[in-house]
Design a protein around this motif. Structure first.
Motif, short mmCIF file in Angstrom:
data_model
loop_
_atom_site.label_atom_id
_atom_site.label_comp_id
_atom_site.label_asym_id
_atom_site.label_seq_id
_atom_site.Cartn_x
_atom_site.Cartn_y
_atom_site.Cartn_z
N GLU A 301 0.89 -1.20 0.11
CA GLU A 301 -0.15 0.02 -0.01
C GLU A 301 0.83 1.37 -0.14
O GLU A 301 2.04 0.99 0.32
N HIS A 302 0.30 2.44 -0.31
CA HIS A 302 1.15 3.33 -0.50
C HIS A 302 0.18 4.93 0.25
O HIS A 302 -1.04 4.81 0.18
N VAL A 303 0.85 5.63 0.84
CA VAL A 303 0.28 7.09 1.32
C VAL A 303 0.69 8.07 0.51
O VAL A 303 1.97 8.26 0.45
N ARG A 304 0.13 9.17 0.76
CA ARG A 304 0.52 10.56 0.41
C ARG A 304 0.06 11.59 1.35
O ARG A 304 -1.13 11.56 1.95
N PHE A 305 0.67 12.83 1.58
CA PHE A 305 0.32 13.72 2.49
C PHE A 305 0.62 15.03 1.79
O PHE A 305 1.89 15.22 1.44
N GLU A 306 -0.22 15.96 1.93
CA GLU A 306 0.20 17.30 1.24
C GLU A 306 -0.67 18.41 1.88
O GLU A 306 -1.77 18.05 2.30
N MET A 307 -0.15 19.65 1.88
CA MET A 307 -0.90 20.88 2.23
C MET A 307 -0.92 21.61 1.09
O MET A 307 0.45 22.43 0.57
N LYS A 308 -2.06 22.71 0.64
CA LYS A 308 -2.04 23.49 -0.36
C LYS A 308 -2.27 24.77 0.18
O LYS A 308 -3.10 24.84 1.24
N ASP A 309 -1.87 25.64 -0.79
CA ASP A 309 -2.40 27.24 -0.21
C ASP A 309 -3.64 27.55 -0.69
O ASP A 309 -4.43 26.66 -1.41
N ALA A 310 -4.26 28.72 -0.50
CA ALA A 310 -5.46 29.16 -0.98
C ALA A 310 -5.71 29.23 -2.39
O ALA A 310 -6.65 29.04 -3.04
N GLY A 312 -4.29 26.73 -4.45
CA GLY A 312 -4.25 25.52 -4.77
C GLY A 312 -2.77 24.92 -4.92
O GLY A 312 -2.67 23.82 -5.45
N ARG A 313 -1.82 25.68 -4.66
CA ARG A 313 -0.56 25.31 -4.86
C ARG A 313 0.17 24.66 -3.73
O ARG A 313 -0.18 24.84 -2.29
N SER A 314 1.05 23.51 -3.95
CA SER A 314 1.62 22.67 -2.73
C SER A 314 2.45 23.78 -2.10
O SER A 314 3.25 24.53 -2.65
N ILE A 315 2.43 23.53 -0.79
CA ILE A 315 3.26 24.38 0.13
C ILE A 315 4.53 23.68 0.23
O ILE A 315 5.69 24.39 0.26
N PHE A 316 4.56 22.67 0.60
CA PHE A 316 5.91 21.76 1.13
C PHE A 316 6.27 20.56 0.16
O PHE A 316 7.28 19.91 0.59
N GLY A 317 5.17 20.62 -0.70
CA GLY A 317 5.59 19.29 -1.82
C GLY A 317 4.92 18.15 -0.81
O GLY A 317 4.37 18.46 0.20
N ALA A 318 4.93 16.58 -1.45
CA ALA A 318 4.29 15.74 -0.95
C ALA A 318 5.12 14.54 -0.24
O ALA A 318 5.92 14.62 -1.03
N ILE A 319 4.48 14.24 0.90
CA ILE A 319 5.29 12.67 1.31
C ILE A 319 4.38 11.88 0.48
O ILE A 319 3.35 11.66 0.54
N GLN A 320 5.43 11.14 -0.11
CA GLN A 320 4.79 10.06 -0.79
C GLN A 320 5.41 8.47 -0.46
O GLN A 320 6.64 8.51 -0.72
N GLN A 321 4.75 7.73 0.22
CA GLN A 321 5.41 6.50 0.68
C GLN A 321 4.74 5.19 0.22
O GLN A 321 3.65 5.22 0.31
N GLU A 322 5.66 4.17 0.05
CA GLU A 322 5.04 2.80 -0.14
C GLU A 322 5.31 2.06 1.06
O GLU A 322 6.58 2.18 1.69
N VAL A 323 4.35 1.10 1.62
CA VAL A 323 4.88 0.21 2.88
C VAL A 323 5.42 -0.98 2.16
O VAL A 323 5.08 -1.82 1.54
N LYS A 324 6.59 -1.41 2.41
CA LYS A 324 7.36 -2.49 2.35
C LYS A 324 7.91 -3.28 3.34
O LYS A 324 8.24 -3.06 4.39
#
Length: 328
Positions: A301-310, A312-324
């Motif tokens: 499985e994989h997960v993703r986390f992100e926050m966007k400004d007003a 709609g632009r990504s503020i910090f970029g995204a964490i994208q990880q796969e469980v291995k």
């Protein structure tokens, strides 16, 4: 201003300044070779870093290169301090309610906090490597801040001035190991493996109106296998702001420059915003149905986390990880 760390130049990586739109970056060895070095001398080096940031955004940085987030380490690949609070007390109250436990009134006035391992932080695309699915693999989407040197006994108001950078973190938890560890009366250890961080860290002033009162007021988006899992607003229902969390951590000790302080799982009283961890959804299911129905993460499985400004632009970029599965 936005900063990040490349996976090069040794264990602590190489400091880079990142453009506002997260597409370009430039190395700054003449200013500081690592983020930790920059934090150690923040007042002296941050004006020079800001000049590079301005030139980068104006397309006037000749040594700039296209940024690939897959080559980034955690902003601090190893940190002097990583402490995680539980600033969203409604989340704690929900978990205790699901197991029929009363919540002490002090939880609303005295923050919960644990000290985690900080010697091996994960980059935004590093896999979650674990040996056993039966441990109950869960994600926790959080906001975190990095401080400069913080004196012991600092007030919450003064502590806000020590916040130099803000980012996102996935504080991985192994839910089925937690009860046994807590029963020993000595806190988390095996149940809290390495945490992963967003591609970039951002100075509070660059967050604009979203940063106020020591809180970050934007929805934190979490996906599980491309399905939106939650989007609670990090500034809503945050009982303890970051100034209060830092002051709590510094009650009996100084905090060295490069200390990371986490918010705990972002959670809203309004449950329509979803959840930032599987455990919270399971608790809601127990309350509504008498049993948990959502499984913890499995290998593949994989997960993703992100926050966007007003806008709609990504503020910090995204964490994208796969469980291995980890093979020794």
């Amino acid at each position: 201003m936005k900063l990040a760390t490349l996976k090069e130049g040794g264990r602590d990586g190489t400091l880079i300044v990142v453009s506002e739109d997260l597409t370009r970056a430039v190395r700054v060895p003449q200013i500081a070779s690592t983020l930790q070095q920059a934090l150690d001398h923040w007042e002296r080096v941050q004006p020079a870093l800001r000049r590079v940031y301005g030139a980068l955004n104006d397309l006037q940085a000749p040594a700039a290169f296209d940024l690939d987030p897959r080559v980034l380490a955690a902003p601090l690949p190893r940190a002097y301090q990583w402490v995680d609070g539980s600033a969203y007390v409604n989340h704690v109250e929900l978990v205790r309610k699901a197991r029929g436990a009363e919540m002490p009134p002090s939880f609303w006035t005295d923050p919960l906090m644990y000290q985690g391992g900080s010697d091996a932080m994960l980059g935004p695309h590093d896999p979650i490597l674990l040996a056993d699915e039966a441990w109950g693999i869960d994600f926790e989407a959080e906001v975190a801040v990095i401080t400069d040197d913080v004196p012991m006994g600092v007030t919450p108001e003064a502590a806000r001035g020590h916040i130099k950078l803000v980012t996102l973190v996935n504080d991985v938890s192994l839910r089925n190991l937690i009860p046994g560890e807590l029963a020993k009366g000595f806190g988390f250890f095996h149940s809290k493996p390495a945490s992963a961080f967003a591609p970039v860290m951002v100075t509070p002033d660059a967050l604009g109106d979203a940063w106020k009162g020591g809180k970050l007021h934007r929805p934190l988006l979490s996906w599980r296998n491309d399905e939106l899992f939650g989007q609670p607003d990090a500034g809503v229902d945050m009982t303890f702001d970051f100034g209060t969390l830092i002051a709590h951590a510094a009650k009996t000790r100084v905090l060295s420059a490069g200390s990371i302080v986490g918010s705990g799982t972002v959670s809203n009283v309004d449950r329509s915003t979803g959840s930032s961890c599987i455990a919270e959804r399971r608790m809601l299911e127990i309350i509504e149905h008498g049993e948990a129905r959502t499984p913890f993460l499995r290998f593949g499985e994989h997960v993703r986390f992100e926050m966007k400004d007003a806008a709609g632009r990504s503020i910090f970029g995204a964490i994208q990880q796969e469980v291995k599965k980890y093979e020794a």
